[in-house]
Design a protein around this motif. Structure first.
Motif, PDB file in Angstrom:
ATOM      1  N   THR A 185       1.046  -1.118  -0.112  1.00 47.45           N
ATOM      2  CA  THR A 185      -0.055  -0.219  -0.057  1.00 47.45           C
ATOM      3  C   THR A 185       0.882   0.900   0.137  1.00 47.45           C
ATOM      4  OG1 THR A 185      -1.612  -1.039   1.271  1.00 47.45           O
ATOM      5  CG2 THR A 185      -1.507   1.499   1.407  1.00 47.45           C
ATOM      6  N   ALA A 186       1.615   1.338   1.163  1.00 51.42           N
ATOM      7  CA  ALA A 186       2.592   2.535   0.708  1.00 51.42           C
ATOM      8  C   ALA A 186       3.782   2.294  -0.558  1.00 51.42           C
ATOM      9  CB  ALA A 186       3.745   1.830   1.952  1.00 51.42           C
ATOM     10  N   ALA A 187       4.035   1.544  -1.021  1.00 54.44           N
ATOM     11  CA  ALA A 187       4.815   1.691  -2.128  1.00 54.44           C
ATOM     12  C   ALA A 187       3.343   2.475  -3.171  1.00 54.44           C
ATOM     13  CB  ALA A 187       5.046   0.076  -2.907  1.00 54.44           C
ATOM     14  N   LEU A 188       2.375   2.333  -3.640  1.00 50.61           N
ATOM     15  CA  LEU A 188       1.248   2.691  -4.322  1.00 50.61           C
ATOM     16  C   LEU A 188       1.598   3.857  -4.219  1.00 50.61           C
ATOM     17  CD1 LEU A 188      -1.530  -1.067  -4.179  1.00 50.61           C
ATOM     18  CD2 LEU A 188      -0.037  -0.058  -6.451  1.00 50.61           C
ATOM     19  N   LEU A 189       0.914   4.026  -2.835  1.00 51.66           N
ATOM     20  CA  LEU A 189       0.651   5.570  -2.749  1.00 51.66           C
ATOM     21  C   LEU A 189       1.581   6.319  -3.407  1.00 51.66           C
ATOM     22  CD1 LEU A 189      -1.016   5.311   0.539  1.00 51.66           C
ATOM     23  CD2 LEU A 189      -2.301   5.947  -1.653  1.00 51.66           C
ATOM     24  N   GLY A 190       2.377   6.014  -3.065  1.00 47.53           N
ATOM     25  CA  GLY A 190       4.311   6.298  -3.484  1.00 47.53           C
ATOM     26  C   GLY A 190       5.175   6.725  -2.534  1.00 47.53           C
ATOM     27  N   TRP A 191       4.886   6.382  -1.416  1.00 44.43           N
ATOM     28  CA  TRP A 191       5.555   6.553  -0.045  1.00 44.43           C
ATOM     29  C   TRP A 191       5.802   5.740   0.518  1.00 44.43           C
ATOM     30  CZ3 TRP A 191       4.483  10.999   3.580  1.00 44.43           C
ATOM     31  CH2 TRP A 191       3.497  11.957   2.921  1.00 44.43           C
ATOM     32  N   THR A 192       7.394   6.050   1.274  1.00 41.73           N
ATOM     33  CA  THR A 192       8.406   5.184   1.889  1.00 41.73           C
ATOM     34  C   THR A 192       8.315   5.120   3.310  1.00 41.73           C
ATOM     35  OG1 THR A 192      10.232   5.857   0.539  1.00 41.73           O
ATOM     36  CG2 THR A 192      10.700   4.757   2.379  1.00 41.73           C
ATOM     37  N   ILE A 193       8.187   3.744   3.983  1.00 44.27           N
ATOM     38  CA  ILE A 193       8.269   3.431   5.431  1.00 44.27           C
ATOM     39  C   ILE A 193       9.305   3.004   5.484  1.00 44.27           C
ATOM     40  CG2 ILE A 193       7.307   2.387   7.585  1.00 44.27           C
ATOM     41  CD1 ILE A 193       4.822   1.369   5.293  1.00 44.27           C
ATOM     42  N   ARG A 194      10.072   4.248   6.843  1.00 40.50           N
ATOM     43  CA  ARG A 194      10.895   4.050   7.810  1.00 40.50           C
ATOM     44  C   ARG A 194      10.620   3.730   9.320  1.00 40.50           C
ATOM     45  NH1 ARG A 194      14.434   9.484   9.429  1.00 40.50           N
ATOM     46  NH2 ARG A 194      15.578   8.496  11.229  1.00 40.50           N
ATOM     47  N   PHE A 195      11.278   2.894   9.618  1.00 36.07           N
ATOM     48  CA  PHE A 195      11.326   1.817  10.583  1.00 36.07           C
ATOM     49  C   PHE A 195      12.859   1.842  11.633  1.00 36.07           C
ATOM     50  CE2 PHE A 195      10.194  -0.345  14.372  1.00 36.07           C
ATOM     51  CZ  PHE A 195       8.587  -0.014  14.400  1.00 36.07           C
ATOM     52  N   ASP A 196      13.372   2.460  12.419  1.00 35.20           N
ATOM     53  CA  ASP A 196      14.593   2.536  13.584  1.00 35.20           C
ATOM     54  C   ASP A 196      14.632   1.973  14.370  1.00 35.20           C
ATOM     55  OD1 ASP A 196      15.007   4.633  11.602  1.00 35.20           O
ATOM     56  OD2 ASP A 196      15.951   6.488  13.205  1.00 35.20           O
ATOM     57  N   PRO A 197      15.103   0.322  14.412  1.00 37.94           N
ATOM     58  CA  PRO A 197      15.084   0.023  15.794  1.00 37.94           C
ATOM     59  C   PRO A 197      14.897   0.606  17.045  1.00 37.94           C
ATOM     60  CG  PRO A 197      17.263  -0.343  14.542  1.00 37.94           C
ATOM     61  CD  PRO A 197      17.071   1.428  13.922  1.00 37.94           C
ATOM     62  N   THR A 198      13.760  -0.483  17.484  1.00 36.09           N
ATOM     63  CA  THR A 198      12.728   0.855  18.545  1.00 36.09           C
ATOM     64  C   THR A 198      12.563  -0.535  19.988  1.00 36.09           C
ATOM     65  OG1 THR A 198      10.741  -0.349  17.793  1.00 36.09           O
ATOM     66  CG2 THR A 198      11.377   2.114  17.590  1.00 36.09           C
TER      67      THR A 198
END
Length: 215
Positions: A13-26
């Motif tokens: 879904t993020a790719a289709l919307l043209g957005w990138t997901i970032r997730f640093d270690p938590t």
């Protein structure tokens, strides 16, 4: 939906919307704040972010949403916690108590408390961190780079101005989904000594409050 399917859905879904997901270690137990909070898109971004890392989470939602049976069921399934914003209900203390009893927790909050502009953030997130000792992870939406997710995590020093400076530094330059609603993170306690004293009041059951670790 299984964790694996949620992850695939989120990334696709993020790719289709043209957005990138970032997730640093938590860490396993953390308080995730979200900013700039400017639209309903932010909640969707939060869900995609957590699903993309197969991470269980909880979030706050207006209790008015729970009036609708279908939405109520969906919100509960997603980890939503209803909030009555029309009156004080001791929510912060109850959340802190619940957090202390869990080995794994990602509690997601939007400190601004509204999609519109406002001068000060609400301080509940800071008080929850203070009562529980949870670190704070910096969730974000940035329309400039079309990126959303979770950035670095820091351990508060309980020097309110220093901690908020850390938060402001991360969000500096990030623009919300609706740019005109973006505002600078700030707590009333930075400008009001009485508000600061109340925010850092001793935790029930402890004789003294936490000590600032700032230099």
């Amino acid at each position: 939906m299984s964790r694996r399917l949620r992850k695939a859905f989120a990334l696709r879904t993020a790719a289709l919307l043209g957005w990138t997901i970032r997730f640093d270690p938590t860490p396993d137990r953390t308080l995730v704040i979200g900013a700039p909070h400017t639209s309903n898109f932010d909640a969707f971004a939060m869900i995609l972010t957590m699903w993309s890392r197969e991470r269980d989470f909880n979030f706050l939602v207006k209790d008015s949403v729970m009036k609708y049976p279908v939405l109520k069921q969906a919100v509960h399934a997603l980890g939503g916690i209803p909030v009555n914003r029309r009156q004080h209900t001791g929510l912060t203390a109850r959340l802190a108590t619940a957090a202390r009893g869990r080995d794994k927790l990602a509690l997601c909050l939007t400190p601004k408390g509204t999609r519109g502009r406002r001068e000060y953030w609400k301080s509940g997130f800071y008080r929850i961190a203070y009562e529980t000792g949870l670190p704070i992870s910096l969730g974000f939406v940035d329309r400039n780079t079309k990126t959303f997710g979770v950035g670095p995590t820091f351990t508060p020093t309980w020097d309110i101005e220093a901690d908020m400076a850390t938060i402001r530094e991360f969000y500096d330059g990030k623009i919300g989904y609706r740019p005109n609603n973006t505002c600078v993170p700030r707590l009333r306690a930075e400008d009001d000594p009485d508000a600061a004293a109340y925010l850092l009041r001793p935790v029930e059951g402890q004789q003294e409050g936490r000590t600032s670790t700032a230099d």
